[in-house]
Design a protein around this motif. Structure first.
Motif, short mmCIF file in Angstrom:
data_model
loop_
_atom_site.label_atom_id
_atom_site.label_comp_id
_atom_site.label_asym_id
_atom_site.label_seq_id
_atom_site.Cartn_x
_atom_site.Cartn_y
_atom_site.Cartn_z
N MET A 1 0.85 -1.20 0.00
CA MET A 1 0.00 0.00 0.00
C MET A 1 0.88 1.25 0.00
N SER A 2 0.57 2.23 -0.85
CA SER A 2 1.36 3.45 -0.93
C SER A 2 1.19 4.28 0.34
N VAL A 3 2.19 5.13 0.61
CA VAL A 3 2.12 6.01 1.76
C VAL A 3 0.91 6.93 1.64
N LEU A 4 0.64 7.43 0.43
CA LEU A 4 -0.50 8.32 0.24
C LEU A 4 -1.80 7.64 0.65
N LYS A 5 -1.96 6.39 0.23
CA LYS A 5 -3.19 5.67 0.58
C LYS A 5 -3.25 5.41 2.08
N GLN A 6 -2.12 5.09 2.70
CA GLN A 6 -2.09 4.88 4.14
C GLN A 6 -2.53 6.14 4.89
N ILE A 7 -2.00 7.28 4.44
CA ILE A 7 -2.34 8.55 5.11
C ILE A 7 -3.83 8.82 4.99
N PHE A 8 -4.37 8.64 3.81
CA PHE A 8 -5.80 8.90 3.62
C PHE A 8 -6.66 7.93 4.42
N GLU A 9 -6.25 6.69 4.51
CA GLU A 9 -7.04 5.73 5.28
C GLU A 9 -7.09 6.12 6.75
N LYS A 10 -5.95 6.55 7.30
CA LYS A 10 -5.93 7.03 8.69
C LYS A 10 -6.78 8.28 8.84
N LYS A 11 -6.69 9.17 7.86
CA LYS A 11 -7.45 10.42 7.90
C LYS A 11 -8.95 10.14 7.85
N ILE A 12 -9.37 9.23 7.01
CA ILE A 12 -10.78 8.90 6.90
C ILE A 12 -11.31 8.38 8.24
N LYS A 96 -0.86 12.05 12.29
CA LYS A 96 -0.04 10.87 12.49
C LYS A 96 1.31 10.94 11.78
N TYR A 97 1.29 11.28 10.50
CA TYR A 97 2.50 11.21 9.70
C TYR A 97 3.32 12.51 9.71
N PHE A 98 2.64 13.63 9.99
CA PHE A 98 3.33 14.92 10.02
C PHE A 98 3.33 15.55 11.41
N GLN A 99 2.65 14.89 12.35
CA GLN A 99 2.59 15.31 13.76
C GLN A 99 2.10 16.76 13.91
N ASN A 192 6.94 12.54 -5.62
CA ASN A 192 5.94 11.52 -5.95
C ASN A 192 5.36 10.99 -4.64
N LEU A 193 4.08 11.25 -4.39
CA LEU A 193 3.47 10.85 -3.12
C LEU A 193 3.20 9.35 -3.03
#
Length: 253
Positions: A1-12, A96-99, A192-193
Motif C-alpha cells: 500500500m502506498s504512503v498516500l493511501k495509508q495517510i488517507f485511510e488514517k485520515k478517513i 499521524k505522519y506529520f505530527q 511523488n506521493l
C-alpha cells in the motif's frame, strides 16, 4: 500500500469520528461567529514585490524526511518566517505522519495574522468547513486521490466559504481533469506521493512539455528546493511561486 493511501485511510478513520461529534451546521455556526481574521491567500502572495514568491511551510515531520524539527514550536517558527519577510504560510495539520494539528494553525493565525494554507488530506466536504472554522485561508486538494467530481464539488464549497484552493498533482495524467476545473492556481509537486521520490526539476519538466496549457495558470512549484540554482531554472521559464518547507526549516532551526 502506498504512503498516500495509508495517510488517507488514517485520515478517513479520524474524520469519520469527528463528524459524529460535530455537524456541518455546527461548523457553519462557528464560522459565522469566528473572530479570526481572514485573507485572500493568493492575492497576498501575488502582491509580494519580490521576484521569488515563497510559501513558507511549517511542519514537524514528514514520511520522506522523518523528524525535521525536534523542539517543534509553530508560533516561533512562523514568527521567524515573518521576520525574514515571508508573507504566506503553509502549516501541516495531519496528525499521524506529520505530527501536526488544527490547533497549530489556529494558534499561529491568532498570533501572527498571516494568510495560511492548511496542508492536509481532504476527502470530505466536512473538512473544508473545519478548515475555515480553524482559520485557514486556503486548502490543499490532492488530485491523485480525488476524482473530477470530488474536485469540482470541493472547489465550489471552498468558493462558497470564501477560502482559496490549491489543487496539487504530480503525475502528468492528472492534468486532464485539473484543467477542467474553475481554478487559477495549480501546484505541481516534485515529490511523488506514491514512491516518495523527489526530482526538483519535475515541475519544470511538466511545465515545459505542457506550456501551451499551463501558461494560463499560476503554477506553484512544490518540494525539494535547496539551492538558488534550481530556483533560477524555474525563473527562466516565468515560474516564480514556490512552496518550500524542509530547506527553510533546517536552515533556520
Amino acid at each position: 500500500m502506498s504512503v498516500l493511501k495509508q495517510i488517507f485511510e488514517k485520515k478517513i478513520t479520524s474524520i469519520e469520528k469527528k463528524k459524529k461529534l460535530k455537524s456541518i451546521d455546527q461548523l457553519e455556526n462557528e464560522i459565522a461567529n469566528n473572530l479570526i481574521p481572514s485573507h485572500n491567500f493568493f492575492d497576498v502572495l501575488d502582491d509580494n514585490n519580490d521576484q521569488i514568491k515563497i510559501i513558507a511551510e511549517c511542519k514537524k515531520s514528514s514520511p520522506s524526511a522523518g523528524l525535521i524539527v525536534d523542539s517543534y514550536d509553530p508560533i516561533a517558527i512562523c514568527s521567524k518566517y515573518k521576520t525574514k519577510g515571508y508573507k504566506n504560510l503553509s502549516i501541516l495539520t495531519e496528525e499521524k505522519y506529520f505530527q501536526g494539528s488544527n490547533e497549530d494553525l489556529t494558534k499561529v493565525k491568532k498570533e501572527l495574522n498571516m494568510p495560511i494554507l492548511q496542508k492536509d488530506f481532504i476527502y470530505d466536504e466536512w473538512q473544508i468547513y473545519e478548515a475555515k472554522s480553524c482559520g485557514a485561508d486556503c486548502i490543499l486538494l490532492i488530485s491523485e486521490y480525488l476524482n473530477f467530481e470530488q474536485l469540482q464539488s470541493f472547489v465550489k464549497t471552498a468558493e462558497n466559504l470564501e477560502i482559496d484552493v490549491l489543487v496539487e498533482f504530480h503525475r502528468l495524467e492528472e492534468l486532464e481533469k485539473i484543467i477542467n476545473l474553475n481554478i487559477k492556481n495549480i501546484g505541481i509537486n516534485n515529490r511523488n506521493l506514491i514512491s516518495l521520490e523527489t526530482n526538483v526539476l519535475h515541475c519544470l519538466d511538466v511545465y515545459k512539455k505542457n506550456k501551451s496549457i499551463l501558461k494560463d495558470y499560476n503554477i506553484i512549484a512544490e518540494s525539494g528546493f535547496s539551492s538558488n540554482d534550481d530556483i533560477n531554472k524555474y525563473l527562466d521559464y516565468g515560474i516564480e511561486r514556490f512552496l518550500i518547507g524542509e530547506h527553510l526549516l533546517k536552515e533556520s532551526f
